[in-house]
Motif scaffolding. Structure first.
Motif, PDB file in Angstrom:
ATOM      1  N   LEU A  26      70.054  73.932 -17.598  1.00  0.00           N
ATOM      2  CA  LEU A  26      70.454  74.230 -16.218  1.00  0.00           C
ATOM      3  C   LEU A  26      70.618  72.952 -15.409  1.00  0.00           C
ATOM      4  CD1 LEU A  26      68.104  77.239 -15.360  1.00  0.00           C
ATOM      5  CD2 LEU A  26      70.579  77.303 -15.761  1.00  0.00           C
ATOM      6  N   TYR A  33      73.177  70.066 -17.488  1.00  0.00           N
ATOM      7  CA  TYR A  33      74.617  70.361 -17.347  1.00  0.00           C
ATOM      8  C   TYR A  33      75.005  70.755 -15.920  1.00  0.00           C
ATOM      9  CZ  TYR A  33      74.241  70.721 -22.487  1.00  0.00           C
ATOM     10  OH  TYR A  33      74.007  70.484 -23.815  1.00  0.00           O
ATOM     11  N   MET A  46      74.231  73.337 -14.024  1.00  0.00           N
ATOM     12  CA  MET A  46      74.719  74.713 -14.027  1.00  0.00           C
ATOM     13  C   MET A  46      74.243  75.536 -12.843  1.00  0.00           C
ATOM     14  SD  MET A  46      74.052  75.761 -17.941  1.00  0.00           S
ATOM     15  CE  MET A  46      75.168  75.326 -19.278  1.00  0.00           C
ATOM     16  N   ARG A  47      73.259  75.070 -12.102  1.00  0.00           N
ATOM     17  CA  ARG A  47      72.671  75.943 -11.082  1.00  0.00           C
ATOM     18  C   ARG A  47      73.693  76.336 -10.015  1.00  0.00           C
ATOM     19  NH1 ARG A  47      67.170  76.371 -11.976  1.00  0.00           N
ATOM     20  NH2 ARG A  47      66.262  74.645 -13.144  1.00  0.00           N
ATOM     21  N   PRO A  53      77.209  76.367 -10.201  1.00  0.00           N
ATOM     22  CA  PRO A  53      78.220  77.341 -10.672  1.00  0.00           C
ATOM     23  C   PRO A  53      77.636  78.724 -10.945  1.00  0.00           C
ATOM     24  CG  PRO A  53      77.903  75.534 -12.277  1.00  0.00           C
ATOM     25  CD  PRO A  53      77.201  75.149 -11.027  1.00  0.00           C
ATOM     26  N   LEU A  54      76.394  78.785 -11.417  1.00  0.00           N
ATOM     27  CA  LEU A  54      75.771  80.099 -11.642  1.00  0.00           C
ATOM     28  C   LEU A  54      75.591  80.845 -10.321  1.00  0.00           C
ATOM     29  CD1 LEU A  54      73.129  79.123 -14.339  1.00  0.00           C
ATOM     30  CD2 LEU A  54      74.884  80.886 -14.628  1.00  0.00           C
ATOM     31  N   TRP A  86      76.266  81.320 -21.834  1.00  0.00           N
ATOM     32  CA  TRP A  86      75.763  80.732 -20.594  1.00  0.00           C
ATOM     33  C   TRP A  86      74.335  81.173 -20.293  1.00  0.00           C
ATOM     34  CZ3 TRP A  86      78.721  81.181 -15.234  1.00  0.00           C
ATOM     35  CH2 TRP A  86      78.579  79.968 -14.517  1.00  0.00           C
ATOM     36  N   MET A  87      74.074  82.452 -20.499  1.00  0.00           N
ATOM     37  CA  MET A  87      72.778  83.016 -20.112  1.00  0.00           C
ATOM     38  C   MET A  87      71.613  82.430 -20.900  1.00  0.00           C
ATOM     39  SD  MET A  87      72.912  84.868 -17.475  1.00  0.00           S
ATOM     40  CE  MET A  87      74.294  83.887 -16.848  1.00  0.00           C
ATOM     41  N   HIS A  90      71.009  79.342 -21.312  1.00  0.00           N
ATOM     42  CA  HIS A  90      70.456  78.245 -20.510  1.00  0.00           C
ATOM     43  C   HIS A  90      69.628  78.781 -19.341  1.00  0.00           C
ATOM     44  CE1 HIS A  90      72.250  74.912 -22.646  1.00  0.00           C
ATOM     45  NE2 HIS A  90      73.320  75.663 -22.802  1.00  0.00           N
ATOM     46  N   VAL A  91      70.070  79.901 -18.787  1.00  0.00           N
ATOM     47  CA  VAL A  91      69.294  80.541 -17.736  1.00  0.00           C
ATOM     48  C   VAL A  91      67.971  81.071 -18.307  1.00  0.00           C
ATOM     49  CG1 VAL A  91      69.263  82.431 -16.063  1.00  0.00           C
ATOM     50  CG2 VAL A  91      71.397  81.144 -16.483  1.00  0.00           C
ATOM     51  N   GLU A 107      64.681  78.722 -18.896  1.00  0.00           N
ATOM     52  CA  GLU A 107      63.735  78.464 -17.799  1.00  0.00           C
ATOM     53  C   GLU A 107      62.674  79.557 -17.680  1.00  0.00           C
ATOM     54  OE1 GLU A 107      64.224  76.619 -13.322  1.00  0.00           O
ATOM     55  OE2 GLU A 107      65.548  78.258 -13.905  1.00  0.00           O
ATOM     56  N   LEU A 109      78.798  85.826 -16.264  1.00  0.00           N
ATOM     57  CA  LEU A 109      77.385  86.168 -16.115  1.00  0.00           C
ATOM     58  C   LEU A 109      76.972  87.344 -16.986  1.00  0.00           C
ATOM     59  CD1 LEU A 109      76.671  85.920 -12.277  1.00  0.00           C
ATOM     60  CD2 LEU A 109      76.395  84.176 -14.048  1.00  0.00           C
TER      61      LEU A 109
END
Lengths: 227, 227, 227, 227, 227, 227
Positions: free
Chosen positions: C209, C212, C214-215, C217-218, D68-69, D71-72, D75, D146
């Motif tokens: 996150l 890259y 990414m926070r 764009p997410l 993508w998810m 990387h989310v 955390e 997403l």
């Protein structure tokens, strides 16, 4: 034993009267009546909907990509037979088309069951020659290697002996050993005879829970109703 | 006929000497030597690599999700047997694990072939009890409905009679009818004996085109070389 | 055009230096570097884990159940080649075993990719000749019908031209057109060079996150955190 | 409800002591102990043999071809978690490789279960990060759309809630609802405790027929022995 | 080479007269006449029975889950074309529905062949726009990533060049290279011309064994008749 | 949690007006309108073409080879419901035929969705009771083990809660969570309302490239036209 290069001419076909009785019954009813054996795997499907046949088996063991034995089998067909074919290896080729169907039909065959592919689907439908197969494919086959005719074969996971009764409809294909034809017809007709009354009761709104007295065994098994 | 509820006790096992000779040969060589029949479909795979067995078949017909007949079969095992099991419908459940394997091994079984699933993979490997199966699954089975033991069965598309020789290795599983065991061992050993010399010639750089005199038949078949 | 009965002798092999550079890269990195084309379908799997090769393609078009063309292909192999074979119809037969592998290896081949089956798995592993295939099968093949060698083929959904670079490892098989070999090696090495630093940062607990960015764009895409 | 674009941060993880107890039990035993629910379909297989983990679920809903998810999700991982991912449509792409594995491992994840593909098999094995997947594929994914993290998902036919216990080994993958963790551990340990004695008796040659008193129920069910 | 982001405007379409002649022939006959190459795998099936088309190929390379290139392709369609589409990875999404079909039909397309899924089945049937596909799926696609139009593609295992003739009916789909259109039409018509007489002879009860003089070669191959 | 032996009697059915509005919309439109979640895997197919239903879900969790819970479910059906059934393990048995259909229809069910097999295809068609299933099979089932009714289930990869709206047509089956029924109907009707105009413009020959202003984004993405 799966011997290659053999044609058995005199086979013991199932009792004709029993075969005709089975022709009027569905594959599902017959399968139940036999004690739930003899069913081909459900990947075998009719090439067009609505066909329903029964007849005595002429068995064919084919080589992959080779339909030579179908011509040999044609000579062994008698009116009322159903040709049923296995292959020594997995194959989806189109082994069978309208010309062979014309020949089989002329000899009296009622249909074909094949653990491989067929072609000329439109023509087979037009000439009313039903086929149950694993695949549909334009790919033709050669005529180079011997298989056998009228030996015990495996078709789509089921063992078939020449002369057995084959029952095929939209639901699937069942093999009735020739020695069991009569008792299976008896049992299947009996099952069938109960269906009309049940259907009427269901249509009138009666529940299976009551019709079959299931409430008590369900409670015993521990079923809990919550709101 | 696929009859349910039957256990045949006295079966005619294939000649023991021939079976031991087949144990030293691979499934591919044996399949060729038999004229290319008797092979189980290639979806049957060993649960761990490197196992290689041959033995006489104790056959089991199982019901879907039900392994009761394996306990019945255990009593019919003699040293040198291989248990081979078909199911009356498609199923991937884990019918067999380390406890049954301990029992089978104690009775003298060399391995199991099953057209369904097994479990306890790690334990089976540790105890060196090889299994060839369609699936691996944690899902267990119940013990409620009868199948049969030592009747003719279909396993992964192949017909198996009790007493037949089963040859299984990393390449697959082949069924040798008991009456063919000796002649198949003869033919397979003969094939095998030619391999060493050929391997040496290939390793030295000789081409199959020359070793097998293929250039002329290829040219006759119409092969064209272009630059 | 898929012409049968043709052997092309002089093919334009990809640049040797680029091929050697690609040998050191994984199929996943190479596939990314090419812009995500050229991948064989993932049903193609190595017959044993751990092999990793790259080489220039000798292409073979096979007929179902017939491995004649492999002997023709052997003569066209040069050191550093990889043989890659398609079939004109679906087939799982064991086209290739230890004898042919000895021949291919003696001619300098680094491995085989085949959209069908192979056998002699244990021997191929022992001799360190890697194969990526669709199936493993004891079933052998005949030598009767012409295919072609070094024509454009389709293998497992990918187009392959003779001389292309084939990269194969545990993750899969990728085809690099010969004209793209250098620029693909450049791009792939560049991707690879960034990986070490990223790995270290991830190992130290940094999140993708943040690494890259990414926070934002997410959040823009609408991601909502709830407790 | 399968809502997209959601990350739930505070999830109720299953009791830690119960989770550790389940870590010592196999997926087959746990599945039995739960009453035979919660099993992922057997097409989910470990990418290398011998791994055996249990942990609390961090769930991920992925879009096809988009990781993508992950990387989310990284955390949200706490030590002892297992990441388990479903996809909104069928996909075999390689969503996960050694870089993400380094990140997940650094956060404390014990492994990954994914109803899609992975890559970097050799590296994942070397770093001892086990994955159970539907496929292995070199094909990478993008980061554009997403999904969600820690919502209820479907993975390989099983429903998974965040915080559930995931048990995975060579036999398969089972989901234990967090509220059931303790009672399942109790029941599974009890099952396990009986196994040693049974194994010894089987090894000594005792038959299941006698150990489980099956002879009478088999006879009642109609089993016939013939010679 | 499978290059992305390319639209080729001027393609060499197969001879129009030959294409029209092929329109009257079935896929099975054409496949035989070509020497048994060019067939799409049989998993490609028509979405409704009875359609039969031939036309010149406009090729489309699609990305998984993305149908953007279909809009680009629409502009390249000329009356008499058939659109044929491959995908860079396996996908069953519904790429195509009644709106795109309206557009394609307005531009003169005779149908679509796609190695993925379609939707709006009922509407496509009603508007008489035939499609041969791998799947039927409600799942739509996005418009985000470039593929190509009128480059060589792979569709269901077959290589297709823009301008080739596509023949599709209930039996399957065949690709005729544009340079072969005339000679294939010649050969196929010749095959067809023999069929009427053969059909009449089969219908009259003549056996293939006699019509094709098979008895002697069968005996030579070792066929044995037993009673 | 997938609890066995539970029947929930009072379920919250989706708003009736919204359900009726969804009945007029296709599964593809509804799936788009929901943001592309909730679709059953495309292996679920209608047993005959042309059916199109929507209704509120009565969910059933079945055991493999056991249809006991269908009788329990019948009592929970209210007019306008659709029965939707998952199985705890993979199964293709024919769980459902014309008798149960008569009962379900009498209670007011509009159809059945089942992640397994059905039978009596011809009769179900004749009585106009549509079914979407994974398989068609003559094989019947027993009534011995408890599942559940009106608990959350997984059917063909989708999560279903009792009372959700099920929309099924020739393109597939979509699950709309009951809380989303209205907003989904709103969004789907809006999508639908745009289609007529677009269809007319496409039919008149306008290209999607122009209608959707795609030329600029395509050029930006790098699309190149060559001649």
């Amino acid at each position: 034993m799966t011997e290659l290069g053999i044609v058995k001419r005199n086979i013991q076909r199932a009792d004709q009267a029993a075969t005709e009785r089975l022709t009027k019954l569905g594959s599902a009813t017959v399968h139940e009546a036999m004690g739930r054996v003899g069913l081909l795997k459900p990947y075998i499907r009719p090439i067009y909907p609505g066909a329903h046949i029964a007849g005595t088996a002429v068995t064919v063991l084919l080589q992959p990509g080779d339909n030579w034995m179908f011509h040999v089998a044609a000579e062994q067909i008698q009116p009322g037979d159903v040709v049923i074919a296995g292959v020594t290896a997995e194959c989806t080729d189109g082994y069978f088309g309208d010309l062979l169907a014309t020949s089989f039909q002329a000899q009296g065959a009622r249909g074909l069951i094949i653990d491989a592919g067929v072609r000329d689907i439109k023509e087979l439908h037009a000439m009313n020659f039903p086929v149950w197969s694993k695949a549909i494919s334009s790919k033709g086959t050669i005529k180079a290697t011997l298989g056998s005719v009228n030996i015990p074969i495996v078709c789509a996971g089921a063992m078939v002996n020449p002369g057995d009764v084959i029952v095929a409809d939209d639901d699937g294909v069942v093999v009735v050993p020739s020695a069991w034809a009569e008792k299976t017809a008896d049992a299947a007709e009996k099952r069938e005879s109960f269906e009309g009354e049940k259907r009427a009761r269901f249509a009138a709104g009666e529940l299976g829970l009551d019709m079959y007295n299931m409430r008590e065994p369900l409670a015993k098994a521990g079923l809990k109703y919550i709101d």
